[in-house]
Design a protein around this motif. Sequence first.
Motif, PDB file in Angstrom:
ATOM      1  N   PHE A 204       1.995  24.694   0.939  1.00 51.76           N
ATOM      2  CA  PHE A 204       0.655  24.280   0.520  1.00 51.76           C
ATOM      3  C   PHE A 204       0.602  24.041  -0.991  1.00 51.76           C
ATOM      4  CE2 PHE A 204      -0.992  26.591   4.433  1.00 51.76           C
ATOM      5  CZ  PHE A 204      -1.321  25.410   5.101  1.00 51.76           C
ATOM      6  N   SER A 205       1.273  24.896  -1.753  1.00 47.93           N
ATOM      7  CA  SER A 205       1.269  24.748  -3.211  1.00 47.93           C
ATOM      8  C   SER A 205       1.965  23.453  -3.635  1.00 47.93           C
ATOM      9  CB  SER A 205       1.960  25.945  -3.865  1.00 47.93           C
ATOM     10  OG  SER A 205       1.300  27.151  -3.547  1.00 47.93           O
ATOM     11  N   ALA A 206       3.055  23.122  -2.964  1.00 42.25           N
ATOM     12  CA  ALA A 206       3.766  21.888  -3.289  1.00 42.25           C
ATOM     13  C   ALA A 206       2.873  20.671  -3.063  1.00 42.25           C
ATOM     14  CB  ALA A 206       5.040  21.781  -2.455  1.00 42.25           C
ATOM     15  N   ILE A 207       2.171  20.653  -1.925  1.00 43.41           N
ATOM     16  CA  ILE A 207       1.266  19.534  -1.635  1.00 43.41           C
ATOM     17  C   ILE A 207       0.156  19.457  -2.676  1.00 43.41           C
ATOM     18  CG2 ILE A 207      -0.405  18.633   0.029  1.00 43.41           C
ATOM     19  CD1 ILE A 207       1.308  19.898   2.238  1.00 43.41           C
ATOM     20  N   MET A 208      -0.436  20.616  -3.011  1.00 37.67           N
ATOM     21  CA  MET A 208      -1.539  20.619  -3.967  1.00 37.67           C
ATOM     22  C   MET A 208      -1.075  20.200  -5.357  1.00 37.67           C
ATOM     23  SD  MET A 208      -4.335  23.612  -4.834  1.00 37.67           S
ATOM     24  CE  MET A 208      -4.791  23.782  -3.119  1.00 37.67           C
ATOM     25  N   LEU A 209       0.115  20.635  -5.766  1.00 42.27           N
ATOM     26  CA  LEU A 209       0.631  20.249  -7.072  1.00 42.27           C
ATOM     27  C   LEU A 209       0.836  18.735  -7.161  1.00 42.27           C
ATOM     28  CD1 LEU A 209       3.238  23.069  -7.796  1.00 42.27           C
ATOM     29  CD2 LEU A 209       1.219  22.534  -9.178  1.00 42.27           C
ATOM     30  N   VAL A 210       1.395  18.153  -6.112  1.00 35.54           N
ATOM     31  CA  VAL A 210       1.620  16.703  -6.099  1.00 35.54           C
ATOM     32  C   VAL A 210       0.295  15.956  -6.162  1.00 35.54           C
ATOM     33  CG1 VAL A 210       2.462  14.771  -4.718  1.00 35.54           C
ATOM     34  CG2 VAL A 210       3.835  16.857  -4.914  1.00 35.54           C
ATOM     35  N   VAL A 211      -0.677  16.373  -5.361  1.00 32.23           N
ATOM     36  CA  VAL A 211      -1.988  15.709  -5.342  1.00 32.23           C
ATOM     37  C   VAL A 211      -2.675  15.834  -6.698  1.00 32.23           C
ATOM     38  CG1 VAL A 211      -4.299  15.789  -4.341  1.00 32.23           C
ATOM     39  CG2 VAL A 211      -2.302  15.969  -2.858  1.00 32.23           C
ATOM     40  N   MET A 212      -2.695  17.047  -7.258  1.00 31.31           N
ATOM     41  CA  MET A 212      -3.351  17.253  -8.547  1.00 31.31           C
ATOM     42  C   MET A 212      -2.645  16.493  -9.658  1.00 31.31           C
ATOM     43  SD  MET A 212      -4.371  21.322  -8.315  1.00 31.31           S
ATOM     44  CE  MET A 212      -5.135  21.319  -9.933  1.00 31.31           C
TER      45      MET A 212
ATOM     46  N   LEU B 129      -3.904  28.527  -9.931  1.00 27.77           N
ATOM     47  CA  LEU B 129      -2.529  28.604 -10.430  1.00 27.77           C
ATOM     48  C   LEU B 129      -1.885  27.225 -10.536  1.00 27.77           C
ATOM     49  CD1 LEU B 129      -1.210  31.799  -8.580  1.00 27.77           C
ATOM     50  CD2 LEU B 129      -1.808  31.541 -10.996  1.00 27.77           C
ATOM     51  N   CYS B 130      -2.207  26.323  -9.621  1.00 25.71           N
ATOM     52  CA  CYS B 130      -1.662  24.958  -9.698  1.00 25.71           C
ATOM     53  C   CYS B 130      -2.133  24.268 -10.974  1.00 25.71           C
ATOM     54  CB  CYS B 130      -2.096  24.145  -8.479  1.00 25.71           C
ATOM     55  SG  CYS B 130      -1.168  24.510  -6.974  1.00 25.71           S
ATOM     56  N   ALA B 131      -3.416  24.415 -11.303  1.00 26.65           N
ATOM     57  CA  ALA B 131      -3.930  23.802 -12.527  1.00 26.65           C
ATOM     58  C   ALA B 131      -3.252  24.392 -13.759  1.00 26.65           C
ATOM     59  CB  ALA B 131      -5.436  24.000 -12.604  1.00 26.65           C
ATOM     60  N   LEU B 132      -3.071  25.702 -13.783  1.00 22.89           N
ATOM     61  CA  LEU B 132      -2.450  26.347 -14.938  1.00 22.89           C
ATOM     62  C   LEU B 132      -0.982  25.958 -15.073  1.00 22.89           C
ATOM     63  CD1 LEU B 132      -4.018  29.925 -14.648  1.00 22.89           C
ATOM     64  CD2 LEU B 132      -4.667  28.081 -16.211  1.00 22.89           C
ATOM     65  N   ILE B 133      -0.277  25.877 -13.940  1.00 19.66           N
ATOM     66  CA  ILE B 133       1.144  25.503 -13.979  1.00 19.66           C
ATOM     67  C   ILE B 133       1.303  24.062 -14.476  1.00 19.66           C
ATOM     68  CG2 ILE B 133       3.123  24.938 -12.505  1.00 19.66           C
ATOM     69  CD1 ILE B 133       2.992  27.863 -13.022  1.00 19.66           C
ATOM     70  N   LEU B 134       0.488  23.152 -13.969  1.00 17.06           N
ATOM     71  CA  LEU B 134       0.570  21.755 -14.404  1.00 17.06           C
ATOM     72  C   LEU B 134       0.193  21.627 -15.876  1.00 17.06           C
ATOM     73  CD1 LEU B 134      -0.936  19.835 -11.347  1.00 17.06           C
ATOM     74  CD2 LEU B 134       1.413  19.714 -12.188  1.00 17.06           C
ATOM     75  N   GLN B 135      -0.829  22.351 -16.282  1.00 13.54           N
ATOM     76  CA  GLN B 135      -1.246  22.317 -17.675  1.00 13.54           C
ATOM     77  C   GLN B 135      -0.114  22.766 -18.583  1.00 13.54           C
ATOM     78  OE1 GLN B 135      -4.069  25.367 -19.310  1.00 13.54           O
ATOM     79  NE2 GLN B 135      -5.487  23.632 -19.411  1.00 13.54           N
ATOM     80  N   ARG B 136       0.538  23.851 -18.215  1.00 14.49           N
ATOM     81  CA  ARG B 136       1.650  24.355 -19.018  1.00 14.49           C
ATOM     82  C   ARG B 136       2.838  23.393 -18.999  1.00 14.49           C
ATOM     83  NH1 ARG B 136       3.492  28.929 -21.348  1.00 14.49           N
ATOM     84  NH2 ARG B 136       5.725  29.352 -21.266  1.00 14.49           N
TER      85      ARG B 136
END
Length: 257
Positions: A94-102, A236-243
């Motif tokens: 689920f995290s992988a899908i959300m990271l790609v979409v975001m 966490l997805c937003a924070l990881i992408l931001q970083r």
Amino acid sequence: MFRSLIFGACLIGVITGLLLTAVQSVGVTPTLLAAEQFESSEAPAEVAHTHHNHTHGEGESADHHHDPDVWAPEEGTERWLYTALSNVLAAIGFSAIMLVVMNQLYVRGRLRLTPAHGLFVGACSYLVVFVAPAIGLPPEIPGTASPALMSRQLWWVFAVLSVAIGLGVLFLARRWKKVLAFPLLVLPYGFVPVHTGPLFENPDATVVASLMALHSDFIWISAITNLFFWLSVGLLCALILQRSYKTSQIGNEQAPA
């Protein structure tokens, strides 16, 4: 960026999967165990070979076959470990899908990488993966009489895809095109697979009353647990992408000309 997304998905999956397991152990697991006690207390001679279909609180469908030869994890640590492993693996996916979409929404200028936007995406994912299917097929405890497993699984997939596309059109389409989202949002509920007959087939009215109370509690506990999970993943997805983008920007600035 691909490596960052994969690493981020694994990190988020481990964190949220373990958190989900801990939260489930407080509410979801005790309710399931209580329902299983009623299920196992039925007459062995009559029920040992009865096939029960039911859906667990996290959206997984399971077939319980009361056969002593069928392997099942032991209660306690072994069951907890298998639950944690399945939660972590699901959370990574689920995290992988959300990271790609975001990430794609950010690249196209449709999303900012802030905690608030991460929580918003998490809330939308919660609506898609849990709330939308639960409206038609609420989470079920062991022993619940249900429609055929295949029909439930197919309907679940269709409901998730239809509502996901509908929400995407609603938030991303422009002007009058947003209207196209509403048929997609309601379409799955025109043919929900239903079970005709009592929800619980136990002949003891006292047992049925207890199971109905557990069933009602289980729906609310599952809803709260899933909300916590999806909001955590979105944040966490937003924070990881931001970083990741900040690190990449710093690396580009320090690179020799």
